[in-house]
Design an enzyme around this catalytic site. Structure first.
Site, PDB file in Angstrom:
ATOM      1  N   LYS A 173       0.826  -1.208   0.155  1.00 15.16           N
ATOM      2  CA  LYS A 173      -0.080   0.042  -0.134  1.00 15.16           C
ATOM      3  C   LYS A 173       1.090   1.266  -0.099  1.00 15.16           C
ATOM      4  O   LYS A 173       1.712   1.313   1.176  1.00 15.16           O
ATOM      5  CB  LYS A 173      -0.799   0.002   1.287  1.00 15.16           C
ATOM      6  CG  LYS A 173      -1.798  -1.248   1.337  1.00 15.16           C
ATOM      7  CD  LYS A 173      -2.766  -1.305   2.495  1.00 15.16           C
ATOM      8  CE  LYS A 173      -1.979  -1.514   3.787  1.00 15.16           C
ATOM      9  NZ  LYS A 173      -2.795  -1.862   4.757  1.00 15.16           N
ATOM     10  N   THR A 204      -9.008   9.646   7.560  1.00 20.91           N
ATOM     11  CA  THR A 204      -8.519   8.230   6.839  1.00 20.91           C
ATOM     12  C   THR A 204      -8.419   7.178   7.871  1.00 20.91           C
ATOM     13  O   THR A 204      -7.585   6.235   7.702  1.00 20.91           O
ATOM     14  CB  THR A 204      -7.416   8.559   6.144  1.00 20.91           C
ATOM     15  OG1 THR A 204      -6.186   8.863   7.069  1.00 20.91           O
ATOM     16  CG2 THR A 204      -7.561   9.389   5.041  1.00 20.91           C
ATOM     17  N   GLY A 206      -8.776   4.050   9.574  1.00 20.14           N
ATOM     18  CA  GLY A 206      -9.106   2.671   9.298  1.00 20.14           C
ATOM     19  C   GLY A 206      -8.957   2.142   7.891  1.00 20.14           C
ATOM     20  O   GLY A 206      -9.613   1.021   7.521  1.00 20.14           O
ATOM     21  N   THR A 207      -8.249   2.925   7.008  1.00 18.80           N
ATOM     22  CA  THR A 207      -7.974   2.666   5.792  1.00 18.80           C
ATOM     23  C   THR A 207      -7.653   1.178   5.583  1.00 18.80           C
ATOM     24  O   THR A 207      -7.756   0.592   4.714  1.00 18.80           O
ATOM     25  CB  THR A 207      -7.278   3.658   4.862  1.00 18.80           C
ATOM     26  OG1 THR A 207      -5.948   3.692   5.640  1.00 18.80           O
ATOM     27  CG2 THR A 207      -7.963   4.918   4.730  1.00 18.80           C
ATOM     28  N   GLY A 208      -6.387   0.742   6.419  1.00 23.18           N
ATOM     29  CA  GLY A 208      -5.788  -0.455   6.112  1.00 23.18           C
ATOM     30  C   GLY A 208      -6.777  -1.544   6.418  1.00 23.18           C
ATOM     31  O   GLY A 208      -6.772  -2.533   5.664  1.00 23.18           O
ATOM     32  N   CYS A 209      -7.423  -1.294   7.357  1.00 22.58           N
ATOM     33  CA  CYS A 209      -8.377  -2.503   7.870  1.00 22.58           C
ATOM     34  C   CYS A 209      -9.526  -2.792   6.839  1.00 22.58           C
ATOM     35  O   CYS A 209      -9.917  -3.666   6.484  1.00 22.58           O
ATOM     36  CB  CYS A 209      -9.104  -2.228   9.140  1.00 22.58           C
ATOM     37  SG  CYS A 209      -7.799  -1.924  10.639  1.00 22.58           S
TER      38      CYS A 209
END
Length: 262
Positions: A173, A204, A206-209
């Site tokens: 990412k 932003t 929580g983007t990875g989860c």
């Protein structure tokens, strides 16, 4: 019956990341979300004020309870906190016949540590080898490999380094880079560059989860990895664009943006 997806992760009391973000994402994408809670955090828009991991026995019991009775079409892992939990979850996953998305969560959006330094070797040697897709961000790549990617040209080298630990695919990412939000998906042979415009939105959390859960949801529907990653990227991009202020710090992405657009 909708496809069933199991998230194995920590709880975010603020609702923007972790188990809460995972289940919201799964609902939005039309799959049945289930959960194994590995840790409880006191967390809000300003950061993580505390974290408490659950006993390995509690994590194992939750996992067996769901998988043995209900079954799963995909598993996603997030915050695992300690080497003991990493190793237990890796063992459970290795005996489950379903694609696995490993989000090797190391730090929160605010920079708070969510994985003990002593657990890094267990992630490398036990968890990543059982992953269908690993989804590290650039900070997590640096934690795991020592490689600091500072430009789009560095993403291929970062992906190769993570692939050496054994996942079938890796999605690096690149959201922390300047310019468009670009991610690299590769299995060491095929390459897919996933690009999206960068939205002027600081909310932003929580983007990875969310991306990892969306990827698991699409895999559960039967999509091949490249198509599943493309669909997940589209979903999280819309969620970032619709992110909203919450509290005094960094707000969450909007997991329900598609419902509101309809």
């Amino acid at each position: 019956m909708p496809p069933r997806v199991l998230t194995v992760a920590g709880s975010d009391s603020g609702g923007g990341a972790g188990i809460q973000a995972d289940l919201k994402t799964m609902l939005a994408l039309g799959v049945h979300g289930m959960s194994v809670i590995t840790a409880v955090t006191a967390q809000n828009s300003l950061g993580v004020q505390g974290a408490w991991e659950l006993p390995v026995e509690a994590v194992r019991a939750q996992y067996r309870s769901v998988v043995d009775d209900i079954g799963v079409q995909a598993v996603k892992t997030g915050m695992l906190a300690s080497a003991e939990l990493v190793e237990a979850v890796a063992e459970l996953i290795s005996g489950t016949d379903a694609p696995v998305v490993v989000d090797p969560v190391g730090v929160s959006k605010h920079g708070d540590p969510l994985l003990a330094a002593s657990a890094l070797d267990s992630v490398r040697t036990r968890l990543l080898p059982v992953a269908t897709v690993a989804t590290p961000n650039l900070d997590e790549v640096a934690q795991l490999t020592g490689i600091r990617a500072e430009s789009e040209g560095d993403l291929r080298r970062a992906a190769d380094a993570v692939l050496e630990f054994g996942p079938r695919w890796v999605l690096i990412k690149g959201g922390h880079l300047a310019g468009d939000a670009v991610d690299l998906l590769t299995d060491g042979s095929a390459e897919y560059w996933l690009r999206a415009p960068r939205h002027d939105n600081r909310h932003t959390h929580g983007t990875g989860c969310t991306l990892a859960s969306a990827l698991a949801a699409e895999l559960a529907k039967g999509l091949p990895v490249p198509e599943a990653a493309t669909a997940a990227k589209e979903y999280v991009t819309g969620a970032i664009e619709a992110g909203f202020a919450l509290g005094a710090g960094i707000g969450p992405v909007d997991h329900g943006w598609r419902f509101r657009n309809r």
